[in-house]
Scaffold this active site. Sequence first.
Site, PDB file in Angstrom:
ATOM      1  N   THR A   1      26.627  39.379 144.906  1.00 24.36           N
ATOM      2  CA  THR A   1      25.266  39.821 145.211  1.00 24.36           C
ATOM      3  C   THR A   1      24.533  39.647 143.896  1.00 24.36           C
ATOM      4  O   THR A   1      25.162  39.480 142.862  1.00 24.36           O
ATOM      5  CB  THR A   1      25.320  41.320 145.586  1.00 24.36           C
ATOM      6  OG1 THR A   1      26.114  41.475 146.727  1.00 24.36           O
ATOM      7  CG2 THR A   1      23.939  41.923 145.865  1.00 24.36           C
TER       8      THR A   1
ATOM      9  N   SER B   1      24.271  49.160 153.909  1.00 24.33           N
ATOM     10  CA  SER B   1      24.395  48.496 152.606  1.00 24.33           C
ATOM     11  C   SER B   1      24.545  49.522 151.492  1.00 24.33           C
ATOM     12  O   SER B   1      24.206  50.690 151.664  1.00 24.33           O
ATOM     13  CB  SER B   1      23.125  47.665 152.362  1.00 24.33           C
ATOM     14  OG  SER B   1      23.121  47.123 151.065  1.00 24.33           O
TER      15      SER B   1
HETATM   16  O1  DON Z   1      25.037  45.305 151.034  1.00 21.44           O
HETATM   17  C1  DON Z   1      26.052  45.626 150.447  1.00 21.44           C
HETATM   18  O2  DON Z   1      26.281  46.755 150.079  1.00 21.44           O
HETATM   19  C2  DON Z   1      27.079  44.569 150.106  1.00 21.44           C
HETATM   20  N1  DON Z   1      26.993  43.486 151.039  1.00 21.44           N
HETATM   21  C3  DON Z   1      26.881  44.131 148.694  1.00 21.44           C
HETATM   22  C4  DON Z   1      27.954  43.176 148.240  1.00 21.44           C
HETATM   23  C5  DON Z   1      28.024  43.034 146.775  1.00 21.44           C
HETATM   24  O3  DON Z   1      27.321  43.674 146.028  1.00 21.44           O
HETATM   25  C6  DON Z   1      29.008  42.112 146.229  1.00 21.44           C
HETATM   26  N2  DON Z   1      28.729  41.875 144.847  1.00 21.44           N
HETATM   27  N3  DON Z   1      29.228  41.753 143.852  1.00 21.44           N
END
Ligand code: DON
Length: 556
Positions: free
Chosen positions: A369, A440
Amino acid sequence: MHLHRPVLMLVAIAQAFPLTAAQPVRARRAMVVTREDHATRAGAAVLRSGGNAVDAAVCVAFVLAVTHPSAGNLGGGGFLLARLPGGRSTFIDFREKAPAGASHDMYLDAGGRPTADSLVGWRAAGVPGTVRGLELAHRRYGHKPWAELLQPAILLAKSGFPVPYSLAVSLRADEKLPKFAESRRIFLHDGQYLKPGDLLIQPELAQTLERIARLGAAGFYEGETAQRLAQAMRAHGGMITAEDLRNYQAVERKPLEGSYRGYTILTAPPPSSGGVVLLEMLGILENSGYEREGAGSAAAIHYAAEAMRRAYADRSQFLGDPDFVQVPVARLLSREHIARWRASVDPYRATPSARIRPGAAVPVSAASTTHFSIADAEGTLVSLTYTINGNFGSGVTVPGLGFLLNNEMDDFAAKPGFPNNFGLVQGEANAIQPGKRPLSCMTPTIVLHGNRPLLVLGSPGGARIINAVLEVILNVIDFGMNVQDAVNFPRFHHQWRPDQLDVEPGISPDTIRLLEQRGHRIRKLKPFCEVAAIAFGDGWLEGAPDPRVEATAEGY
Ligand code: DON
């Protein structure tokens, strides 16, 4: 006795930067902090040429979709939190949605066990929200022509950019990309792996971006892009239809607002769990005296971990998409509820998670992310986190379109009560339903002191996002660190289930021993989360890129 000049200067510097190890990037008027330098520079150029922070955010988000393909995206979703010059704030929710054909048990095998389909391949993708979200933000709050904001991304996709070290490593290590022909061709060059410094050229992505530049979000959700996507979905057993794409809408919500020691916290409302969990943790810590032994002390880490354990336990049960389930935000943030949690913390002893609520445990895996923070000269602040969930999302690149699809369906509780890929245990409130947004952890946040901004921040890191944001806020407000030190400082993480306390390198062995004596099971991890923060003070903006990655800041 007279001090020599250099000594005098050193004294002056020591007074200006008390207890400071690292310096942020300082500028007077405006600042951009992102995890990739092409994106930072493109965003700063938009600000310098008269665009506002929303314009810069649109430009940065499209550039990251080109230069940071493991997380930056057209095929995912996210949240944009903004504060406008007059003081009004807003939250744009462009989280992916479950396709109309999705159903409660779609990721369970005949024996009722969760399958990997929510993580890898065509069926893992929710309906993407990014392009609609950026368009909505731009229509309401942007100034510059839309097409102009896409030009840097189009150019980078067409002419290529030198692959940074971390991207070369993560492309080589990824296990999903080789499974899908188009991803293998574009990102892995069919096994002729790109080395750091080689150019990654993405002509199909450039064409997709050009359609978006010309037609707006309609250039993605309708017409050629939508048709190709829906057709490929049909051919590979995926779920997203042309109708799902046409129907997708981003929504504007009221940011969640809370307070901590006289500061105002603006943060992410459901369908993020981030804001609620962050405000619960801050509430438990406020006036607890947890900070007395200092930053990084076993006493402070222990108490904060107990706050994390309790707030994440609530997350597992009560949170989901507010358009589908009643989320008891007011009750979770009520004085009584928080006081009850605080009273249950033993400052000398870990409370076993089993005594807080039942659940199960699996390890947390790495994923991707990205977050960026922007402040313009007029006072608009943007805090934006967006994602395709896993590193390179579902691994699927839609043939001819050049972008990766998310695997956000795994953020739902595929089987309520059982952990997902982040080890998060979640309840019926976050079960799959057609058209619903998965819960999320993304936590774009803005901290104010009265009417003046103090911090703009956020992070990737799955379940760990909320705690990374918490810790940077505590480091600044309670421990008096400058924003760069606050971002750099070693982190820790507890999420209720599994009942373990994750620590980064840098937390000392004797602190770890003291935590173990208090009853914590410690897991030592590689560095996690990459916070992108801006702080305000003394007439300066301070940009703090995270040294854990190749992040940069630029201001003027
Ligand atoms: O929305 C969420 O909480 C997850 N899909 C976020 C994933 C995430 O941060 C992965 N990153 N390093």
